[in-house]
Write a protein that holds these residues in place. Structure first.
Motif, mmCIF file in Angstrom:
data_model
loop_
_atom_site.group_PDB
_atom_site.id
_atom_site.type_symbol
_atom_site.label_atom_id
_atom_site.label_comp_id
_atom_site.label_asym_id
_atom_site.label_seq_id
_atom_site.Cartn_x
_atom_site.Cartn_y
_atom_site.Cartn_z
ATOM 1 N N ALA A 40 0.832 -1.209 0.000
ATOM 2 C CA ALA A 40 0.000 0.000 0.000
ATOM 3 C C ALA A 40 0.866 1.258 0.000
ATOM 4 N N GLU A 41 1.913 1.254 0.801
ATOM 5 C CA GLU A 41 2.806 2.415 0.854
ATOM 6 C C GLU A 41 3.503 2.620 -0.481
ATOM 7 N N GLU A 42 3.877 1.541 -1.137
ATOM 8 C CA GLU A 42 4.532 1.654 -2.446
ATOM 9 C C GLU A 42 3.573 2.217 -3.493
ATOM 10 N N VAL A 43 2.302 1.818 -3.450
ATOM 11 C CA VAL A 43 1.311 2.391 -4.373
ATOM 12 C C VAL A 43 1.234 3.898 -4.138
ATOM 13 N N ARG A 44 1.105 4.308 -2.884
ATOM 14 C CA ARG A 44 0.999 5.731 -2.563
ATOM 15 C C ARG A 44 2.245 6.488 -3.032
ATOM 16 N N ARG A 45 3.413 5.938 -2.744
ATOM 17 C CA ARG A 45 4.666 6.595 -3.134
ATOM 18 C C ARG A 45 4.759 6.769 -4.649
ATOM 19 N N ARG A 46 4.436 5.714 -5.385
ATOM 20 C CA ARG A 46 4.495 5.776 -6.851
ATOM 21 C C ARG A 46 3.440 6.720 -7.423
ATOM 22 N N ARG A 47 2.234 6.673 -6.865
ATOM 23 C CA ARG A 47 1.161 7.547 -7.351
ATOM 24 C C ARG A 47 1.558 9.013 -7.183
ATOM 25 N N ARG A 48 2.100 9.336 -6.034
ATOM 26 C CA ARG A 48 2.510 10.718 -5.780
ATOM 27 C C ARG A 48 3.667 11.134 -6.674
ATOM 28 N N ARG A 49 4.627 10.223 -6.877
ATOM 29 C CA ARG A 49 5.765 10.533 -7.744
ATOM 30 C C ARG A 49 5.308 10.835 -9.168
ATOM 31 N N LEU A 50 4.257 10.137 -9.601
ATOM 32 C CA LEU A 50 3.710 10.353 -10.945
ATOM 33 C C LEU A 50 2.733 11.527 -11.003
ATOM 34 N N HIS A 51 2.456 12.122 -9.850
ATOM 35 C CA HIS A 51 1.506 13.239 -9.739
ATOM 36 C C HIS A 51 0.097 12.828 -10.155
ATOM 37 N N TYR A 52 -0.250 11.584 -9.853
ATOM 38 C CA TYR A 52 -1.615 11.112 -10.089
ATOM 39 C C TYR A 52 -2.448 11.398 -8.835
ATOM 40 N N SER A 53 -3.660 11.811 -9.045
ATOM 41 C CA SER A 53 -4.599 11.869 -7.922
ATOM 42 C C SER A 53 -5.110 10.447 -7.687
ATOM 43 N N GLN A 54 -5.764 10.257 -6.564
ATOM 44 C CA GLN A 54 -6.384 8.945 -6.335
ATOM 45 C C GLN A 54 -7.418 8.667 -7.417
ATOM 46 N N ALA A 55 -8.145 9.694 -7.827
ATOM 47 C CA ALA A 55 -9.163 9.528 -8.875
ATOM 48 C C ALA A 55 -8.526 9.113 -10.199
ATOM 49 N N LYS A 85 -2.514 -4.642 -9.268
ATOM 50 C CA LYS A 85 -2.989 -3.915 -10.443
ATOM 51 C C LYS A 85 -2.592 -2.443 -10.348
ATOM 52 N N ALA A 86 -2.756 -1.863 -9.173
ATOM 53 C CA ALA A 86 -2.390 -0.464 -8.972
ATOM 54 C C ALA A 86 -0.884 -0.275 -9.119
ATOM 55 N N LEU A 87 -0.115 -1.193 -8.583
ATOM 56 C CA LEU A 87 1.332 -1.093 -8.731
ATOM 57 C C LEU A 87 1.754 -1.170 -10.192
ATOM 58 N N PHE A 88 1.185 -2.121 -10.922
ATOM 59 C CA PHE A 88 1.526 -2.241 -12.343
ATOM 60 C C PHE A 88 1.100 -0.998 -13.121
ATOM 61 N N ALA A 89 -0.020 -0.396 -12.737
ATOM 62 C CA ALA A 89 -0.491 0.816 -13.415
ATOM 63 C C ALA A 89 0.425 2.009 -13.159
ATOM 64 N N THR A 90 1.221 1.930 -12.103
ATOM 65 C CA THR A 90 2.170 3.008 -11.817
ATOM 66 C C THR A 90 3.563 2.683 -12.333
ATOM 67 N N GLY A 91 3.657 1.628 -13.119
ATOM 68 C CA GLY A 91 4.923 1.295 -13.759
ATOM 69 C C GLY A 91 5.766 0.257 -13.047
ATOM 70 N N ALA A 92 5.254 -0.322 -11.983
ATOM 71 C CA ALA A 92 6.022 -1.345 -11.268
ATOM 72 C C ALA A 92 6.190 -2.577 -12.152
ATOM 73 N N LYS A 93 7.310 -3.222 -11.986
ATOM 74 C CA LYS A 93 7.604 -4.474 -12.679
ATOM 75 C C LYS A 93 7.578 -5.601 -11.657
ATOM 76 N N ARG A 94 7.586 -6.820 -12.139
ATOM 77 C CA ARG A 94 7.566 -7.976 -11.228
ATOM 78 C C ARG A 94 8.747 -7.945 -10.263
ATOM 79 N N ARG A 95 9.907 -7.525 -10.730
ATOM 80 C CA ARG A 95 11.080 -7.465 -9.848
ATOM 81 C C ARG A 95 10.859 -6.447 -8.723
ATOM 82 N N ASP A 96 10.096 -5.374 -9.012
ATOM 83 C CA ASP A 96 9.775 -4.392 -7.975
ATOM 84 C C ASP A 96 8.909 -5.029 -6.894
ATOM 85 N N LEU A 97 7.958 -5.848 -7.322
ATOM 86 C CA LEU A 97 7.107 -6.543 -6.349
ATOM 87 C C LEU A 97 7.944 -7.474 -5.486
#
Length: 104
Positions: A40-55, A85-97
């Protein structure tokens, strides 16, 4: 916690222990909580880095803003599938997981 503080609390009648002990978590449950929090923290960190809103993230994965808020709060009713799904949508790869899982 510092030893002196722990001793003072115990002398006052308090029991000092871990969160796992307080909640009565098994080692497996504790591991799942830790993993969910890390993801969850990684999703938040990546979303913010990409300047995506939650919406915006919600739109990208076909979900709702409120669901992303719950996801980022690591609520137990959010599936691991949605976290991935959220992690992959922010560009995460399997190695990141894998890195997140190992660190959790």
């Amino acid at each position: 916690m510092k030893l002196e503080k722990k001793q003072r609390l115990e002398a006052a009648g308090f029991k000092v222990g871990s969160v796992d002990e307080f909640l009565g978590l098994t080692p497996q449950e504790s591991a799942m909580v830790s993993l969910r929090l890390s993801l969850a923290e990684e999703v938040r960190r990546r979303r913010r880095r990409l300047h995506y809103s939650q919406a915006e993230l919600a739109r990208r994965i076909g979900s709702s803003q409120s669901r992303i808020a719950k996801l980022e709060a690591a609520e137990s009713d959010v599936s691991l599938d949605l976290l991935f799904k959220a992690l992959f949508a922010t560009g995460a790869k399997r190695r990141d997981l894998g890195r997140i899982v190992v660190a959790a």
